[in-house]
Enzyme design. Structure first.
Site, mmCIF file in Angstrom:
data_model
loop_
_atom_site.group_PDB
_atom_site.id
_atom_site.type_symbol
_atom_site.label_atom_id
_atom_site.label_comp_id
_atom_site.label_asym_id
_atom_site.label_seq_id
_atom_site.Cartn_x
_atom_site.Cartn_y
_atom_site.Cartn_z
ATOM 1 N N LYS A 129 77.186 172.473 -17.007
ATOM 2 C CA LYS A 129 76.286 171.642 -17.828
ATOM 3 C C LYS A 129 76.134 172.297 -19.184
ATOM 4 O O LYS A 129 76.297 173.517 -19.309
ATOM 5 C CB LYS A 129 74.899 171.559 -17.171
ATOM 6 C CG LYS A 129 74.059 170.400 -17.673
ATOM 7 C CD LYS A 129 74.363 169.140 -16.903
ATOM 8 C CE LYS A 129 73.711 167.913 -17.452
ATOM 9 N NZ LYS A 129 73.874 166.769 -16.536
ATOM 10 N N ASP A 169 74.750 162.990 -21.230
ATOM 11 C CA ASP A 169 73.525 163.105 -20.431
ATOM 12 C C ASP A 169 72.415 162.640 -21.378
ATOM 13 O O ASP A 169 72.711 161.882 -22.328
ATOM 14 C CB ASP A 169 73.299 164.559 -19.953
ATOM 15 C CG ASP A 169 72.213 164.676 -18.885
ATOM 16 O OD1 ASP A 169 72.493 164.387 -17.706
ATOM 17 O OD2 ASP A 169 71.058 165.040 -19.204
HETATM 18 P P1 NDP Z 1 69.224 158.574 -21.983
HETATM 19 O O1 NDP Z 1 69.080 159.529 -23.114
HETATM 20 O O2 NDP Z 1 70.117 157.407 -22.119
HETATM 21 O O3 NDP Z 1 67.797 158.033 -21.538
HETATM 22 C C1 NDP Z 1 66.793 158.887 -21.140
HETATM 23 C C2 NDP Z 1 65.560 158.079 -20.799
HETATM 24 O O4 NDP Z 1 64.585 158.921 -20.200
HETATM 25 C C3 NDP Z 1 64.884 157.500 -22.038
HETATM 26 O O5 NDP Z 1 64.220 156.323 -21.699
HETATM 27 C C4 NDP Z 1 63.912 158.609 -22.421
HETATM 28 O O6 NDP Z 1 62.832 158.179 -23.235
HETATM 29 C C5 NDP Z 1 63.440 159.067 -21.065
HETATM 30 N N1 NDP Z 1 63.056 160.493 -21.159
HETATM 31 C C6 NDP Z 1 63.855 161.531 -21.475
HETATM 32 N N2 NDP Z 1 63.187 162.680 -21.505
HETATM 33 C C7 NDP Z 1 61.915 162.365 -21.234
HETATM 34 C C8 NDP Z 1 60.729 163.117 -21.111
HETATM 35 N N3 NDP Z 1 60.721 164.463 -21.295
HETATM 36 N N4 NDP Z 1 59.605 162.454 -20.785
HETATM 37 C C9 NDP Z 1 59.623 161.093 -20.586
HETATM 38 N N5 NDP Z 1 60.711 160.335 -20.682
HETATM 39 C C10 NDP Z 1 61.844 160.956 -21.000
HETATM 40 O O7 NDP Z 1 69.657 159.485 -20.747
HETATM 41 P P2 NDP Z 1 70.299 159.040 -19.346
HETATM 42 O O8 NDP Z 1 69.843 157.687 -18.963
HETATM 43 O O9 NDP Z 1 71.734 159.331 -19.414
HETATM 44 O O10 NDP Z 1 69.667 160.129 -18.363
HETATM 45 C C11 NDP Z 1 68.481 159.901 -17.607
HETATM 46 C C12 NDP Z 1 68.465 160.849 -16.419
HETATM 47 O O11 NDP Z 1 69.613 160.588 -15.592
HETATM 48 C C13 NDP Z 1 68.529 162.336 -16.744
HETATM 49 O O12 NDP Z 1 67.784 163.047 -15.795
HETATM 50 C C14 NDP Z 1 70.004 162.659 -16.582
HETATM 51 O O13 NDP Z 1 70.227 164.021 -16.312
HETATM 52 C C15 NDP Z 1 70.332 161.800 -15.377
HETATM 53 N N6 NDP Z 1 71.746 161.478 -15.165
HETATM 54 C C16 NDP Z 1 72.495 160.915 -16.158
HETATM 55 C C17 NDP Z 1 73.816 160.598 -15.914
HETATM 56 C C18 NDP Z 1 74.660 159.908 -16.925
HETATM 57 O O14 NDP Z 1 75.796 159.589 -16.609
HETATM 58 N N7 NDP Z 1 74.174 159.620 -18.118
HETATM 59 C C19 NDP Z 1 74.449 160.904 -14.627
HETATM 60 C C20 NDP Z 1 73.547 161.422 -13.632
HETATM 61 C C21 NDP Z 1 72.250 161.705 -13.922
HETATM 62 P P3 NDP Z 1 62.829 158.575 -24.785
HETATM 63 O O15 NDP Z 1 63.924 157.770 -25.404
HETATM 64 O O16 NDP Z 1 61.477 158.219 -25.267
HETATM 65 O O17 NDP Z 1 63.097 160.049 -24.857
HETATM 66 O O1 2IT Z 2 74.093 164.585 -14.414
HETATM 67 C C1 2IT Z 2 75.245 164.095 -14.427
HETATM 68 O O2 2IT Z 2 75.894 163.973 -13.380
HETATM 69 C C2 2IT Z 2 75.819 163.643 -15.695
HETATM 70 N N1 2IT Z 2 75.139 163.718 -16.708
HETATM 71 C C3 2IT Z 2 77.217 163.114 -15.745
HETATM 72 C C4 2IT Z 2 78.204 164.237 -15.883
HETATM 73 C C5 2IT Z 2 79.632 163.829 -16.139
HETATM 74 O O3 2IT Z 2 80.432 164.758 -16.289
HETATM 75 O O4 2IT Z 2 79.964 162.642 -16.175
#
Ligand code: NDP
Ligand code: 2IT
Length: 449
Positions: A129, A169
């Site tokens: 990561k 992420d």
């Molecule tokens: P994005 O940046 O697209 O969206 C994040 C969302 O979560 C936004 O709505 C954001 O609000 C909110 N958020 C982030 N930090 C905080 C915080 N400290 N407090 C409150 N709200 C928060 O990210 P993703 O959708 O990609 O990721 C969301 C989660 O999913 C994370 O935990 C990530 O690790 C996990 N994940 C992502 C993957 C991927 O492929 N993208 C794969 C697997 C897991 P705001 O805009 O106001 O910050």
């Molecule tokens: O938390 C996760 O699994 C991710 N943010 C996706 C990682 C990736 O390599 O696609």
């Protein structure tokens, strides 16, 4: 205390002493260690090898300076990281997070979880990561570009298509991956497979944008089918409104469920008529605006500023936390239980505190941890790597079908492993045991390296 329990306690206190001051990392370890006890009881050779202690030490951590210039000409500096945690099953693989809360503890917990998640996909990828404490909010495209270029100037020497493959992420999506890819290419030449989550035009994968959210919902659907029910008519509560939340909501609706909520870090939306996902996409993917503007189009929907979406008291069947770590405390978990929630499936990484998980377990909810339920994103990333090696691009349907199969397989692996150890439907323990066994045995067979 059994010998295994003593061994686990010793390891836990060693890590706690070494990594004092890294609360998220210690939380991930504290969640993990007790769940593998039944496995260690039956596999004394693993205890004797002490491979567990080796596994708990990241192979490598890189920290670097990221200087960049803002639009006013000021010099700014952020901190960059890449944690290359474990390569027993393949090159390091995992996302990049740009968020002001990023520090070594957050990076290490995410990389640690990624090892087991990646293993569960059944694809050849190790765990890593990275990211930065850079805050992309309210930055211009030019500032984002300059930051990404500077970040990649250093990161490029540590990554490679067969060595370490970053992706997105929180705060890192197609725009950022594009700028990062451009700088990598300038420095090293065109190598499609060095990053995943690329735009389709230069060999990204179909369905990667949708993969985490869709995969999460496929996982839940397989669980529900096993329990002789389905998503049709289910009432869903979602947190977040980013990449994972948007496509989780979309798939829930496609499968006949009704989604009532979403949120961002400023507040939440409750829409009795069901969330309009197209509108959320417009707000977040196009306008890059706040979720509060949802009510501009739907004045009857409720926007509550400054409160967690999990404080809502209403009837729900399924909760999908898709924002960030530790968004659900024990107190909020009690509200979910009182609301009638039967399934909690984590789109985010570690959104439930340890105490919240305990509440779910005590109340017999089906708790689906992120490392199993949100593995769809990284799984399609690995399929993107496969396509890049083949110099091919598969159709949306082909990738989506493969994703669904992978999620079914992960669900069944967790279920069956838990069953084998006499803890039926403990999906957390099933996920941890099945993946730990595979990684630990691979490490042992590769020798002490
Ligand atoms: P994005 O940046 O697209 O969206 C994040 C969302 O979560 C936004 O709505 C954001 O609000 C909110 N958020 C982030 N930090 C905080 C915080 N400290 N407090 C409150 N709200 C928060 O990210 P993703 O959708 O990609 O990721 C969301 C989660 O999913 C994370 O935990 C990530 O690790 C996990 N994940 C992502 C993957 C991927 O492929 N993208 C794969 C697997 C897991 P705001 O805009 O106001 O910050
Ligand atoms: O938390 C996760 O699994 C991710 N943010 C996706 C990682 C990736 O390599 O696609």
């Amino acid at each position: 205390m059994t010998k295994v329990n003593e061994y686990l306690k010793k390891i836990q206190s060693k890590v706690a002493a070494k990594d004092d001051g890294q609360p998220e990392y210690l939380q991930a370890i504290d969640e993990f260690l007790p769940t593998i006890e039944p496995f260690l009881e039956k596999n004394p050779d693993i205890v004797a090898s002490n491979v567990l202690e080796e596994l708990l030490e990241p192979e490598r951590i890189v920290q670097f300076r990221v200087p960049w210039q803002d639009d006013q000409g000021n010099w700014q500096v952020n901190r960059g990281f890449r944690v290359q945690y474990n390569s027993a099953l393949g090159p390091y693989k995992g996302g990049l997070r740009f968020h002001p809360t990023v520090n070594q503890s957050v990076m290490k917990f995410l990389a640690f979880e990624q090892i087991f998640k990646n293993c569960l996909t059944g694809l050849p990828i190790g765990g890593g990561k990275g990211g930065s404490d850079f805050d992309p909010k309210e930055k211009s495209d030019e500032e984002i570009m300059r930051f990404c270029q500077s970040f990649m100037m250093e990161l490029q020497r540590h990554i490679g298509a067969d060595m370490d493959i970053p992706a997105g992420d929180i705060g890192v999506g197609g725009r950022e991956i594009g700028y990062l890819f451009g700088m990598y290419k300038k420095l090293n030449g065109y190598q499609a497979g060095v990053l995943t989550g690329k735009p389709l035009a230069y060999w990204g994968s179909q369905a990667r944008t949708e993969a985490t959210g869709y995969g999460l919902v496929y996982f839940v659907e397989h669980l529900l089918q096993d329990k002789k029910t389905s998503l049709t008519g289910k009432k869903i509560q979602v947190s977040g409104s980013g990449n994972v939340a948007i496509y989780a909501m979309e798939k829930c609706q496609q499968l006949g469920a009704k989604v009532y909520t979403c949120s961002d870090s400023s507040g939440y939306i409750y829409d009795e008529n069901g969330i309009d996902v197209k509108w959320v996409k417009e707000i977040k993917e196009v306008r890059r605006a706040r979720i509060s503007t949802y009510v501009d189009k739907y004045p009857k929907a409720k926007y509550v500023s400054g409160q967690s979406v999990w404080t809502i008291k209403a009837d729900f069947d399924i909760a999908l936390p898709c924002a960030t770590q530790n968004e659900i405390s024990a107190e909020l978990a009690e509200i979910l239980v009182a609301n009638g929630v039967k399934v909690v499936a984590e789109g985010a990484n570690m959104p439930s505190s340890l105490a919240a998980v305990k509440v779910f377990e005590e109340n017999d909810l089906y708790y689906c941890p992120g490392k199993a339920a949100n593995a769809g994103g990284v799984a399609v990333s690995a399929l993107e790597m496969a396509q890049n090696s083949q110099r091919a691009q598969w159709s949306f349907e082909q990738v989506d079908e493969e994703l669904n199969k992978i999620m079914k397989n992960i669900y069944e692996t967790c279920r069956d492993t838990a069953y084998d150890y006499g803890i039926p439907m403990n999906i957390l323990a099933g996920a941890n045991i099945a993946s730990f066994e595979k990684v630990a045995r691979a490490m042992i067979s590769q020798g002490l390296v």
